[in-house]
Enzyme design. Structure first.
Site, PDB file in Angstrom:
ATOM      1  N   GLY A 179       0.826  -1.197   0.000  1.00  5.82           N
ATOM      2  CA  GLY A 179       0.000   0.000   0.000  1.00  5.82           C
ATOM      3  C   GLY A 179       0.856   1.240   0.000  1.00  5.82           C
ATOM      4  O   GLY A 179       2.061   1.188   0.221  1.00  5.82           O
TER       5      GLY A 179
ATOM      6  N   VAL B 222       3.525   1.051   2.642  1.00  8.71           N
ATOM      7  CA  VAL B 222       3.249  -0.026   3.586  1.00  8.71           C
ATOM      8  C   VAL B 222       3.759  -1.324   2.982  1.00  8.71           C
ATOM      9  O   VAL B 222       3.525  -1.607   1.807  1.00  8.71           O
ATOM     10  CB  VAL B 222       1.731  -0.139   3.859  1.00  8.71           C
ATOM     11  CG1 VAL B 222       1.468  -1.168   4.942  1.00  8.71           C
ATOM     12  CG2 VAL B 222       1.155   1.203   4.246  1.00  8.71           C
TER      13      VAL B 222
ATOM     14  N   ASP C  78      -8.656  11.390   7.824  1.00  8.89           N
ATOM     15  CA  ASP C  78      -8.457  10.806   6.499  1.00  8.89           C
ATOM     16  C   ASP C  78      -9.291   9.541   6.335  1.00  8.89           C
ATOM     17  O   ASP C  78      -8.783   8.489   5.982  1.00  8.89           O
ATOM     18  CB  ASP C  78      -6.973  10.524   6.273  1.00  8.89           C
ATOM     19  CG  ASP C  78      -6.631  10.363   4.796  1.00  8.89           C
ATOM     20  OD1 ASP C  78      -7.453  10.770   3.949  1.00  8.89           O
ATOM     21  OD2 ASP C  78      -5.559   9.816   4.489  1.00  8.89           O
TER      22      ASP C  78
END
Ligand SMILES: *[C@@H]1O[C@H](CO)[C@@H](O)[C@H](O)[C@H]1NC(C)=O
Ligand SMILES: *[C@@H]1O[C@H](CO)[C@@H](O)[C@H](O)[C@H]1NC(C)=O
Ligand SMILES: *[C@@H]1O[C@H](CO)[C@@H](O)[C@H](O)[C@H]1NC(C)=O
Ligand SMILES: *[C@@H]1O[C@H](CO)[C@@H](O)[C@H](O)[C@H]1NC(C)=O
Ligand SMILES: *[C@@H]1O[C@H](CO)[C@@H](O)[C@H](O)[C@H]1NC(C)=O
Ligand SMILES: *[C@@H]1O[C@H](CO)[C@@H](O)[C@H](O)[C@H]1NC(C)=O
Ligand SMILES: *[C@@H]1O[C@H](CO)[C@@H](O)[C@H](O)[C@H]1NC(C)=O
Ligand SMILES: *[C@@H]1O[C@H](CO)[C@@H](O)[C@H](O)[C@H]1NC(C)=O
Ligand SMILES: *[C@@H]1O[C@H](CO)[C@@H](O)[C@H](O)[C@H]1NC(C)=O
Ligand SMILES: *[C@@H]1O[C@H](CO)[C@@H](O)[C@H](O)[C@H]1NC(C)=O
Ligand SMILES: *[C@@H]1O[C@H](CO)[C@@H](O)[C@H](O)[C@H]1NC(C)=O
Length: 850
Positions: free
Chosen positions: A503, A510, A619
């Site tokens: 990610g 990630v 977010d």
């Protein structure tokens, strides 16, 4: 037993000969001796499925202590004993009369009995759960062993508030030991002589679910729980993988373990406290527990003490530790800086803001006080009472806590004054304890790191400080609940040198990794963060690490080395919601979508209201909602906004790629509040309903949706294939056509009522004025059905029309320019027309043309 080699075999071959076939009931008058039932392993009662038996047993095959026990047959584990504090010899007798059970030793001396009962006993039954019950004539329960637990509870057993488990002295001597597991109205505590050394709520494995009043603790197929009134009110939970039978036991060493039986051995699933230096008596009285680097734990004596036959005694041979309350003739031996006492983490100081001499006077004035710890910078004064346990090296290099132990002056009783009169401390590791888990290495690395950090920090602080070996820092810097600290090298190995990227978020990439213990984790390498001090970073990490909720991704640890900052999260098999929802995999069914919406709402509600520090996610978007094996949503990246300094928070809008979820107040200078998250949640909710991105360009819709003629394209903005979906949702809401909004791939597997419910909640969340948006707790209530759905206020949604129009214009413009890529996900600075619409238009312009 001498017979045991022979008789069990005999019994197997020829069971009927034994004459005493056990059953699940016995009736008065009945007597049993160990010898009587020797060929049955002492068992005179067996539960229906033979899971448990009741027997007169001598654990460890010692010859002195015999107990009436309930035993788990397969593992031969004692889960309960009647006369733990009054053992009998091998000729003792257990009797059942109409008055209850009695246990008498040789010569008829009564050792134990059930209390007086309201009516006479009809039978004694051993249930399939392992409960020994005295029944009256109408099969009512008169007395149950489950209500008088010893050191173990089993699946199905309740441990109510106010009751406790108490450890055994050893595996062979079942007498009550010094450790207790008590249940309070909000927590489960481990205590030693009334000093708490562990709380379930502070354990890293525990999720705090609610703040109902706790009524009991129990273990079931799926975990360890503290429940409110009943099983539907979970207060704290430790989720374990499903197992039909498990036990929770407070061991003789003071550890609480939960284990399941695998058929051949017990598999330990939970272990607390994990830090062995925090078990109260690990190094004996005043012994100093050290977290060795690779050698595991070791015990030595703190400064001012030295070892005499595995006990720590004062260096000054004319002092000795008091054995009882003595209100005169004492003085104090200092333990030096860098020592800590296990109970200090769990108790409030007796006083704050007092100086050392006041703290000393408090101890001197109380004859039961055995010593005290004083923190100079905070003026906290902790007094030690009831019993002195081990001390430990402080994990906090900046702690200026200093401990003093009360000693009496007088002739030494040890007769080793010759040795002890030597001044120097003998740094003997009296005993080296094997590490129980692989944890210690990490703990020790962490400790070293703290030390190093402490040293470097101390240069910055212009405070006068002493030069002794353990006083690097004097200002208190206490971070409770800091999660596991990882070494950078270790994470490099775990990720195979950051090979598999799974990610890319606002803060960095990630990677998938596998830790030494084979746990799969997601490791976020933070790159987009300004220079932030380690201390600030750790303070925030401690806050994030302490947030446990089933709908929040668990932070398992972190690494802060040099300028490197990494976060280690639990790994979610199903990846993020956007992949499942917008990807090409199987269609998410309506119920699954609803559950994801509800779980996400619960996670956000917890962030906003459930924890000590309110956390605004900032977010919320499908990329940050991860799904576990059961499609249960878990919000990730929460708390990261806290890692930004105030100056940096302006970066948020530019750092984040996906504008579609940003509330209007991001674009203006109005305050960001938890209602900002509510707005983003509303956007996610609409996407769950539609199964498509809210901002979908015509060009993208070609690839994702082949029939463009689906909806009636009545206005420039509408249409289910592309365009600005929130506006379409508003228009369909106005016309009451909710089914138009549902994902066509569901092929009608949704009712109008349900679609209406989600759409209305979503639109309420989108209200332009933050104050008009419901809070997340109300959103949860509306989704659950406990709170009636409120109707969206159209006036507060008109801004969507403006957004929609600008969106269409920009989208057309982009198509004309041949630019088909809408920057999603990544932190692109490309200021396209779309960006202008969704990030930089000031509110006056937005709200102007209403
Ligand atoms: C059981 O024993 C008690 C005395 O110990 C006696 O009074 C009673 O009658 C006996 N009951 C039965 C059913 O044998
Ligand atoms: C005995 O075991 C069987 C199968 O494991 C189970 O279905 C049954 O409920 C058990 N009996 C009792 C009394 O628990
Ligand atoms: C009590 O339970 C046993 C076994 O479950 C049953 O056989 C007996 O009939 C019951 N007695 C009464 C009074 O209900
Ligand atoms: C068992 O422990 C108790 C409490 O410490 C002690 O008094 C007793 O002597 C012990 N019994 C044996 C047989 O060691
Ligand atoms: C713990 O404290 C309670 C009351 O404060 C007291 O009754 C009890 O005896 C204490 N227990 C121990 C082991 O000191
Ligand atoms: C559990 O307790 C709650 C709150 O008192 C109640 O609403 C619910 O019906 C109870 N559930 C069960 C299964 O008893
Ligand atoms: C265990 O208890 C939890 C909390 O009430 C519940 O959600 C779960 O279904 C239970 N598990 C089983 C197997 O009963
Ligand atoms: C030991 O303690 C005694 C009694 O307080 C004191 O007189 C003596 O000076 C101490 N000895 C040392 C070496 O500190
Ligand atoms: C209390 O301390 C004094 C002085 O050291 C000593 O003489 C006395 O025996 C002690 N009393 C007790 C109960 O320990
Ligand atoms: C400690 O505080 C007390 C009361 O606040 C004061 O009387 C005393 O002088 C102080 N002692 C020292 C050494 O500062
Ligand atoms: C304790 O703190 C005070 C100020 O808070 C400082 O003046 C003093 O030097 C400190 N004492 C020690 C022993 O560190």
């Amino acid at each position: 037993m001498g017979y045991s080699l022979f008789f069990p075999t005999f019994f197997l071959v020829c069971p009927l000969v034994s004459g005493f076939l056990s059953s699940e009931f016995i009736y008065p008058n009945f007597t049993a001796t160990e010898y009587h039932f020797i060929d049955n392993d002492g068992a005179f009662l067996v539960s229906r499925n033979s899971t448990f038996k009741s027997a007169i047993s001598n654990p460890g095959a010692q010859k002195t202590n015999f107990y009436l026990c309930v035993i788990h047959v397969e593992s031969n584990t004692i889960i309960w004993s009647a006369n733990r504090d009054a053992p009998i010899s091998d000729s003792g007798v257990v009797s059942l009369t109409t008055n209850g059970i009695t246990i008498a030793d040789q010569g008829g001396v009564l050792r134990w009995s059930t209390p007086p009962l309201p009516s006479s006993v009809y039978a004694l039954k051993l249930t399939e759960l392992g409960n020994l019950i005295l029944l009256d004539h109408s099969n009512g329960s008169l007395w149950e062993s489950f209500h008088h637990p010893t050191d173990t509870i089993v699946t199905g057993q309740h441990l109510p508030v106010g009751t406790y488990l108490s450890s055994a002295v050893s595996d062979n001597n079942l007498s009550s030991g010094d450790y207790m597991l008590t249940i309070s109205t909000s927590d489960a505590l481990l205590q030693w002589h009334n000093q708490t050394y562990w709380k379930l709520s502070m354990d890293t494995e525990a999720y705090i679910n609610s703040n109902y009043i706790v009524e009991y603790m129990a273990i079931n197929r799926t975990g360890l729980y503290l429940f409110g009134q009943n099983e539907s009110l979970v207060v704290i939970q430790v989720i374990l993988s499903p197992a039909d039978f498990r036990i929770a036991k407070l061991g003789a060493s003071g550890h609480l373990t939960v284990s399941r039986y695998s058929g051949t051995k017990w598999d330990q699933e939970f272990f607390a406290p994990t830090d062995d230096c925090k078990t109260p008596f690990i190094c004996g009285r005043v012994g100093l527990c050290n977290d060795g680097l690779s050698s595991g734990l070791s015990c030595s004596c703190p400064s001012g003490f030295h070892v005499v036959s595995q006990d720590c005694v004062p260096n000054n041979g004319s002092y000795y530790l008091p054995f009882s309350c003595n209100s005169s003739g004492f003085s104090y031996v200092g333990l030096g800086y860098g020592t800590e006492y296990f109970a200090n983490d769990f108790s409030e100081p007796l006083r704050y803001h007092v100086n050392l001499s006041v703290c000393e006077d408090l101890c001197s004035g109380d004859c039961s006080c055995l010593g005290f710890f004083h923190g100079n910078s905070t003026g906290s004064c902790y007094v030690l009472e009831s019993e002195l346990g081990s001390v430990m090296s402080s994990n906090d290099a900046e702690s200026d806590l200093v401990g003093y132990i009360k000693v009496l002056a007088g002739p030494s009783t040890n007769g080793v004054t010759g040795a002890s009169s030597r001044r120097q401390k003998i740094p003997v590791a009296a005993l080296v304890l094997l590490p129980f888990t692989g944890f210690f290495l990490l703990g020790a690395l962490g400790f070293l790191w703290w030390k190093r950090w402490g040293l470097s920090k101390s240069k910055e602080i212009k405070l006068g400080r002493r030069n002794s070996h353990s006083s690097e820092d004097l200002d208190v810097f206490y971070i409770p609940g800091l999660p596991k600290r990882f070494d950078y090298d270790e994470l490099e190995v775990a990720t195979d040198n950051f090979k598999t990227q799974i990610g890319l978020g606002g803060f960095g990439a990630v990677y998938k990794g596998t830790l030494l213990d084979k746990t799969i984790v997601a490791i976020k390498k933070i790159t987009n963060l300004g220079v932030q001090g380690r201390k600030e970073f750790c303070t925030e990490i401690a806050v994030i690490g302490n947030i446990h909720h089933v709908n929040l991704v668990r932070l398992k640890g972190f690494c802060a080395q040099g300028r490197k900052r990494l976060l280690v999260y639990e790994y979610m098999n199903h990846g993020s919601l956007d992949r499942t929802l917008f990807g090409s995999g199987p269609v998410l069914e309506w119920q699954e979508r609803f559950d994801i919406a509800l779980g996400t709402a619960r996670g956000l509600a917890y962030l906003h209201n459930g924890c000590e520090h309110k956390i605004i996610h900032c977010d919320v978007k499908p990329e940050n909602i991860l799904l576990d094996d059961h499609l249960q949503p878990k919000i990730s990246d929460f708390g990261l906004s806290k890692l930004l300094s105030p100056e940096q928070s302006g970066l948020f809008t530019t750092m984040r790629g996906t504008r579609g979820y940003l509330a209007p107040e991001w674009l203006t200078n109005s305050a960001i509040s938890e209602k900002t998250d509510v707005y983003s949640f509303g956007m996610v909710l609409l996407e769950l309903v539609s199964g498509r991105k809210n901002c979908l360009l015509r060009s993208q819709s070609h690839s994702m949706d082949d029939n463009e003629s689906g909806g009636g394209h009545s206005s420039s903005s509408s249409g289910s294939g592309f365009g600005y979906y929130p506006l379409f949702a508003l228009e369909m809401h106005e016309q009451g056509k909710y089914l138009e909004l549902a994902d066509p791939t569901l092929q009608g597997r949704v009712t109008r009522e349900e679609a209406e419910k989600l759409v209305c909640v979503a639109l309420c969340c989108l209200h332009e004025e933050p104050a008009l948006r419901p809070n997340m707790v109300s959103v949860v209530g509306m989704l659950e059905g406990g709170i009636p759905i409120i109707q969206p206020i159209i006036e507060s949604l008109n801004f969507l029309r403006f957004y929609g129009r600008r969106f269409t214009e920009a989208s057309t413009l982009m198509e004309l320019n041949g630019s088909t890529s809408y920057p999603l996900g990544n932190a692109s600075r490309n200021t396209s027309g779309l960006h202008a619409v969704f990030s930089y238009v000031p509110s006056q312009q937005i709200s102007g043309p209403r």
